[in-house]
Design a protein around this motif. Structure first.
Motif, short mmCIF file in Angstrom:
data_model
loop_
_atom_site.label_atom_id
_atom_site.label_comp_id
_atom_site.label_asym_id
_atom_site.label_seq_id
_atom_site.Cartn_x
_atom_site.Cartn_y
_atom_site.Cartn_z
N ARG A 138 -26.48 20.84 2.22
CA ARG A 138 -26.22 22.28 2.26
C ARG A 138 -25.26 23.03 3.56
O ARG A 138 -24.42 23.71 3.37
N SER A 139 -25.73 22.43 4.78
CA SER A 139 -24.96 22.72 5.67
C SER A 139 -23.24 22.26 5.67
O SER A 139 -22.27 23.02 5.89
N LEU A 140 -23.23 21.06 5.00
CA LEU A 140 -21.81 20.48 4.95
C LEU A 140 -21.03 21.31 3.89
O LEU A 140 -19.93 21.72 4.05
N GLY A 141 -21.64 21.88 2.79
CA GLY A 141 -21.02 22.64 1.89
C GLY A 141 -20.67 24.24 2.54
O GLY A 141 -19.55 24.79 2.12
N LEU A 142 -21.69 24.60 3.29
CA LEU A 142 -21.19 25.94 3.83
C LEU A 142 -20.17 25.80 4.81
O LEU A 142 -19.17 26.63 4.96
N ALA A 143 -20.10 24.83 5.67
CA ALA A 143 -18.98 24.34 6.58
C ALA A 143 -17.77 24.24 5.98
O ALA A 143 -16.81 24.82 6.32
N ALA A 144 -17.57 23.56 4.93
CA ALA A 144 -16.37 23.45 3.97
C ALA A 144 -15.96 24.87 3.36
O ALA A 144 -14.53 25.17 3.38
N SER A 145 -16.84 25.86 2.75
CA SER A 145 -16.54 26.90 2.53
C SER A 145 -16.11 28.06 3.56
O SER A 145 -15.21 28.77 3.40
N MET A 146 -16.75 27.90 4.73
CA MET A 146 -16.36 28.67 5.89
C MET A 146 -14.88 28.26 6.18
O MET A 146 -14.08 28.90 6.78
N GLU A 147 -14.87 27.17 6.35
CA GLU A 147 -13.34 26.52 6.64
C GLU A 147 -12.23 26.92 5.78
O GLU A 147 -10.92 27.38 6.39
N SER A 148 -12.46 26.93 4.62
CA SER A 148 -11.45 27.30 3.54
C SER A 148 -11.43 28.88 3.68
O SER A 148 -10.13 29.24 3.28
N ARG A 149 -12.24 29.61 4.22
CA ARG A 149 -11.99 31.12 4.50
C ARG A 149 -11.36 31.54 5.78
O ARG A 149 -11.31 32.67 6.34
#
Length: 358
Positions: free
Chosen positions: A205-216
Motif C-alpha cells: 500500500r505504501s509503494l502504491g501511495l508513493a507512486a501516486s504521489m510522485e505522479s502528482r
C-alpha cells in the motif's frame, strides 16, 4: 449550503481549546476546573460533526483514571502535606534511614487527599480541553493548514493517521483467514505469524501511495539558498528555546512565573517568523480551503478571554484561584467563572455541521 450549515475552521477550534486549557492550567479550584470540563462537554455536544467519532469520552475517562490514581498513591505514599484532619491510618512499612523522606502507609489526612485531587483534576481538565478540540476538529483537518515549511512533515503525519487504522483491519482479516484454516489465533507465536502478511500488505500500500504521489508532483526539488536555510534554522532554534523557557516559567513559579508568558509569546513569534521565512520560498496551493469568518474570530477570542483572565488571576493571586491546604470548600472568584462561561458561547453562535442540521 448556508453559512449556518458548515464545518468551522479547525484552527479556530484548536485555538479555542488551547485558550481554555491555559485557563485550566492556572488554577486548582475544583469548581472552576469542573466548569471547564462542563464547557467542553457542552460545546462538543452542540457543535460536533455527528459523522465523526467522539474522542472526548476517552479523554474524560483518562482524566478520571488520573484523579483516582493520584488519590490512591497519595494515600499509600503521601505527598508531604501533614493535615490536621486525619481520616484513617494505614499500616506503615519501616524503611531504612537513607529513605527517611519516603513513607509507605501511615496517617492519611483529608488535606493531603484534597490537594492531590485538586492537582489531578487540573490535568483532567486540560485533557478534556484537548479532547474537545480533537472532537470538534480532527487533527487531520488541521494538518491541511500547516505552513509550507512543514508540508512534508504534515504529509507524513496524514499518511500515518490514514494507514494506522488499516493495519488493524488487515490484522483482523488475516486472523480471520487463519481461523478458517483451523488456527485458534491465540498466543505470542500466532501473533508473530500475523506480522508477515500484515507488513507485506502495508508495504504494498505504501509503494502504491508513493507512486501516486510522485505522479502528482509531491516531493519536487526546491530552489533554496544557503542563507535562507540558515536564517530559518536559527529562527526555529531560538523560537523553540523561547517556547520551552516560557512554558517552564508558566508551570514553575519558582523560576519567575511573571516572565513565563512574555518568553512564550516571544518564542512563538520567532518560531512563526522562521516558518514564514521558509514559506516565502516554497509556495503551496490549497484545495477547498475552509473559510474564516466572524464566527472563527469570536471563537478564538472566547478561548483567549478565559485563558487571559485566569493567567492574570494567577499572577495577581486572586483569592480562590489556588486554594489553601485546608479541609474546607475554597471561595470561587466570580470573574473567573464568568470568563470560563464566555468560552461556552461558541455552542450557540458557531455554524452547525451540515449533517447535524439534516
Amino acid at each position: 449550503m448556508s453559512a449556518r450549515e458548515r464545518l468551522q475552521h479547525p484552527a479556530a477550534w484548536w485555538l479555542w481549546g488551547l485558550g481554555l486549557a491555559t485557563a485550566a492550567s492556572r488554577t486548582t479550584n475544583p469548581a472552576i476546573l469542573l466548569l471547564v470540563i462542563g464547557v467542553c462537554v457542552l460545546v462538543v455536544s452542540e457543535r460536533r460533526d455527528p459523522s465523526t467519532p467522539n474522542p472526548l469520552m476517552a479523554f474524560l475517562v483518562l482524566g478520571a483514571v488520573i484523579v483516582t490514581f493520584r488519590v490512591v498513591m497519595t494515600m499509600v505514599l503521601g505527598n508531604g502535606i501533614r493535615g490536621q484532619t486525619v481520616l484513617f491510618t494505614l499500616p506503615q512499612v519501616p524503611l531504612p534511614e537513607w529513605a527517611a523522606s519516603v513513607r509507605i502507609g501511615g496517617p492519611v489526612s483529608l488535606e493531603s487527599l484534597l490537594n492531590a485531587a485538586y492537582d489531578a483534576l487540573r490535568l483532567a481538565a486540560i485533557l478534556a480541553c484537548i479532547g474537545a478540540a480533537n472532537a470538534l476538529a480532527s487533527p487531520r483537518r488541521l494538518l491541511r493548514y500547516l505552513p509550507a515549511t512543514l508540508y512534508d512533515v504534515g504529509t507524513a503525519i496524514v499518511v500515518g493517521l490514514t494507514f494506522a487504522p488499516q493495519l488493524l483491519s488487515d490484522a483482523r482479516s488475516v486472523r480471520a483467514a487463519r481461523a478458517l484454516r483451523g488456527h485458534d489465533g491465540r498466543g505470542m507465536r500466532e501473533m508473530a505469524r500475523l506480522a508477515v502478511p500484515v507488513l507485506e500488505t502495508a508495504f504494498e500500500r505504501s509503494l502504491g501511495l508513493a507512486a501516486s504521489m510522485e505522479s502528482r508532483g509531491y516531493g519536487r526539488a526546491l530552489r533554496t539558498s544557503a542563507r535562507g536555510r540558515r536564517t530559518a534554522s536559527i529562527l526555529a532554534v531560538v523560537g523553540t528555546l523561547g517556547v520551552l523557557a516560557g512554558l517552564y516559567g508558566l508551570l514553575d513559579n519558582s523560576v519567575g512565573g511573571a516572565l513565563g508568558l512574555p518568553l512564550l509569546l516571544v518564542g512563538v513569534v520567532v518560531a512563526g517568523s522562521s516558518l514564514a521565512v521558509g514559506a516565502s520560498r516554497d509556495g503551496r496551493s490549497g484545495h477547498r480551503r475552509d473559510p474564516w469568518s466572524w464566527t472563527e474570530t469570536l471563537t478564538v477570542l472566547t478561548g483567549a478571554v478565559a485563558g487571559g483572565v485566569l493567567v492574570a488571576a494567577h499572577l495577581l493571586a486572586w483569592t480562590g484561584i489556588v486554594p489553601a491546604q485546608r479541609a474546607e470548600l475554597p471561595p470561587v472568584p466570580v470573574l473567573a467563572v464568568v470568563a470560563v462561561l464566555v468560552a461556552a458561547l461558541p455552542a450557540w453562535f458557531t455554524p452547525r455541521p451540515r449533517r447535524a442540521v439534516a
